[in-house]
Write an enzyme that holds these catalytic residues in place. Structure first.
Site, PDB file in Angstrom:
ATOM      1  N   TYR A 142       0.827  -1.212   0.000  1.00 36.13           N
ATOM      2  CA  TYR A 142       0.000   0.000   0.000  1.00 36.13           C
ATOM      3  C   TYR A 142       0.863   1.264   0.000  1.00 36.13           C
ATOM      4  O   TYR A 142       0.363   2.359  -0.262  1.00 36.13           O
ATOM      5  CB  TYR A 142      -0.948   0.030   1.211  1.00 36.13           C
ATOM      6  N   LYS A 192       3.358 -15.406   2.156  1.00 37.32           N
ATOM      7  CA  LYS A 192       3.266 -16.168   0.900  1.00 37.32           C
ATOM      8  C   LYS A 192       4.703 -16.495   0.495  1.00 37.32           C
ATOM      9  O   LYS A 192       5.166 -16.166  -0.603  1.00 37.32           O
ATOM     10  CB  LYS A 192       2.528 -15.310  -0.150  1.00 37.32           C
ATOM     11  N   ASP A 248      -5.289  -6.690   5.963  1.00 39.44           N
ATOM     12  CA  ASP A 248      -6.505  -5.969   5.578  1.00 39.44           C
ATOM     13  C   ASP A 248      -7.616  -6.980   5.294  1.00 39.44           C
ATOM     14  O   ASP A 248      -8.748  -6.863   5.782  1.00 39.44           O
ATOM     15  CB  ASP A 248      -6.166  -5.163   4.303  1.00 39.44           C
ATOM     16  N   ASP A 252     -10.835  -8.496   8.127  1.00 36.51           N
ATOM     17  CA  ASP A 252     -12.258  -8.391   7.770  1.00 36.51           C
ATOM     18  C   ASP A 252     -12.922  -9.762   7.814  1.00 36.51           C
ATOM     19  O   ASP A 252     -14.059  -9.902   8.265  1.00 36.51           O
ATOM     20  CB  ASP A 252     -12.425  -7.795   6.363  1.00 36.51           C
TER      21      ASP A 252
END
Ligand code: NAD
Length: 359
Positions: A142, A192, A248, A252
């Site tokens: 980001y 990952k 992120d 959620d």
């Protein structure tokens, strides 16, 4: 002790949920002998209306000089057509940056009294859910280098860069290990590493740092598997630590499996004890000003403030227990109502929690 708290009611239901939380904090102060000094400051849409900008300099100064910041929510349809830097939500990024808050802590707890609110099968939620997601907040894709290339064999292309330094990983991992020490002493690092070089660095730094925490169990999981395991067997998790983007998404997902958005608190922390505490929900313009908002997410955020910024564990637990008791007594706001429960408004929910605290 005396604590200074900057409050940012913000927009929509923000002022309503902050009001109830201030009453709760004052009651805790009264019971345990602390003085809480509140200073209200502007941010978000209301700040745009009054000063022309979403995050006035004065707000940053006052927050910086406080012991903690308590935020309601910002944004709403009135300001939706403003562009980029002028939007109310800009205030959140600006505050995180100005206060150096790089760790986002989101507990996702399924209260036994609210089991029916989870979309998961009852045999899965039977054992309860109690997970804490620790998300890196100021680095990664980001914030990495980005751009576009006009020319290319397949036409125009665009790129974003995932980049992490050893220092950035170390500090978020340390936050996660410290939090795990106050919980069930298990950290799952999500990455990952089978594909991404940045994930391989992430993993090696965490393995190295874990030597400082021999009392905390560490395991690793690829993000795709973690997204699946959260639904298949959420009980296996205690603390999850992960990058900005993976966090992120996972935070959620974790909040969804516990039911209502109106129940979940969060904290953003940095190097010192100063932190910003806020519900995970937004300003809910559809119910603003109607005494319908669930104040519990903000009230639980204030419990996190007592725990993380002021090291007042007993006081934090008192708030959490009072909330649990009110739920066990079958009182519900509209967002978590189910058959046979008593519907209450924002103010009444606040009053019931105060009443439990005083017992
Ligand atoms: P939202 O979280 O405000 O609302 C989503 C739904 O959940 C709505 O139906 C709302 O009524 C309900 N809801 C949310 N909180 C509730 C509560 N405490 N009690 C009962 N019901 C509740 O999300 P949205 O509608 O996507 O966004 C509304 C505005 O909030 C937008 O301007 C958005 O940018 C902003 N927003 C702000 C923050 C923040 O300040 N941290 C976070 C998310 C969204």
């Amino acid at each position: 002790m005396r604590y200074s708290i900057a409050t940012i009611p913000g927009d929509g239901i923000g002022p309503e949920v902050i009001q109830e939380t201030i009453l709760v904090l004052n009651k805790v102060g009264e019971i345990f002998g602390h003085q809480m000094d509140f200073q209200e400051v502007l941010a978000g849409g209301i700040a745009i209306d009054k000063t022309g900008m979403p995050l006035p300099k004065e707000t940053i100064e006052i927050c910086r000089n406080s012991d903690a910041v308590l935020l309601g929510a910002v944004g709403g349809p009135k300001w939706d057509n403003l562009s980029g830097d002028k939007r109310p939500e800009r205030a959140l990024l600006g505050l995180r940056e100005a206060l150096g808050l790089y760790a986002n802590i989101r507990p996702a707890v399924l209260y036994q009294a609210l089991k029916e609110a989870s979309p998961l099968r009852s045999d899965i939620v039977e054992k309860g859910i109690d997970i804490c997601v620790v998300r890196e907040l100021t680095g990664g894709i980001y914030f990495g280098d980005r751009g576009r290339n006009k020319e290319g064999k397949m036409g125009e292309s665009a790129y974003d860069t995932e980049s992490y330094s050893v220092g950035e990983v170390e500090r978020i991992a340390r936050s996660a290990f410290e939090i795990a020490r106050k919980r069930n002493r298990k950290v799952t690092s999500v990455d990952k590493a089978n594909v991404l070089e940045s994930s391989r660095l992430w993993r090696s730094v965490i393995v190295e740092l874990s030597k400082d925490y021999p009392d905390v169990a560490l395991d690793h999981m690829y993000i795709d598997n973690a997204a699946m395991q959260l639904i298949r067997d959420p009980q296996q998790f205690d603390v999850i630590v992960t990058t900005n983007m993976f966090g992120d998404i996972l935070s959620d997902e974790a909040s969804m499996i516990t039911g209502s958005i109106g129940m979940l608190p969060s904290a953003s922390l940095g190097e010192g004890s100063l932190g910003m505490y806020e519900p995970i929900h937004g300003s809910a313009p559809d119910i603003a000003g109607e005494d319908k908002a669930n104040p519990i997410a903000t009230i639980l955020s204030s419990a996190m403030m007592l725990r993380f910024s002021f090291a007042l564990e007993e006081e934090a637990k008192a708030i959490e227990n009072a909330v649990m008791k009110v739920l066990e007594n079958n009182y519900r706001t509209g967002d978590i109502i189910s058959k046979g429960m008593t519907l209450v408004g924002t103010k009444e929910m606040g009053r019931l929690i105060l009443q439990e605290l005083a017992k």
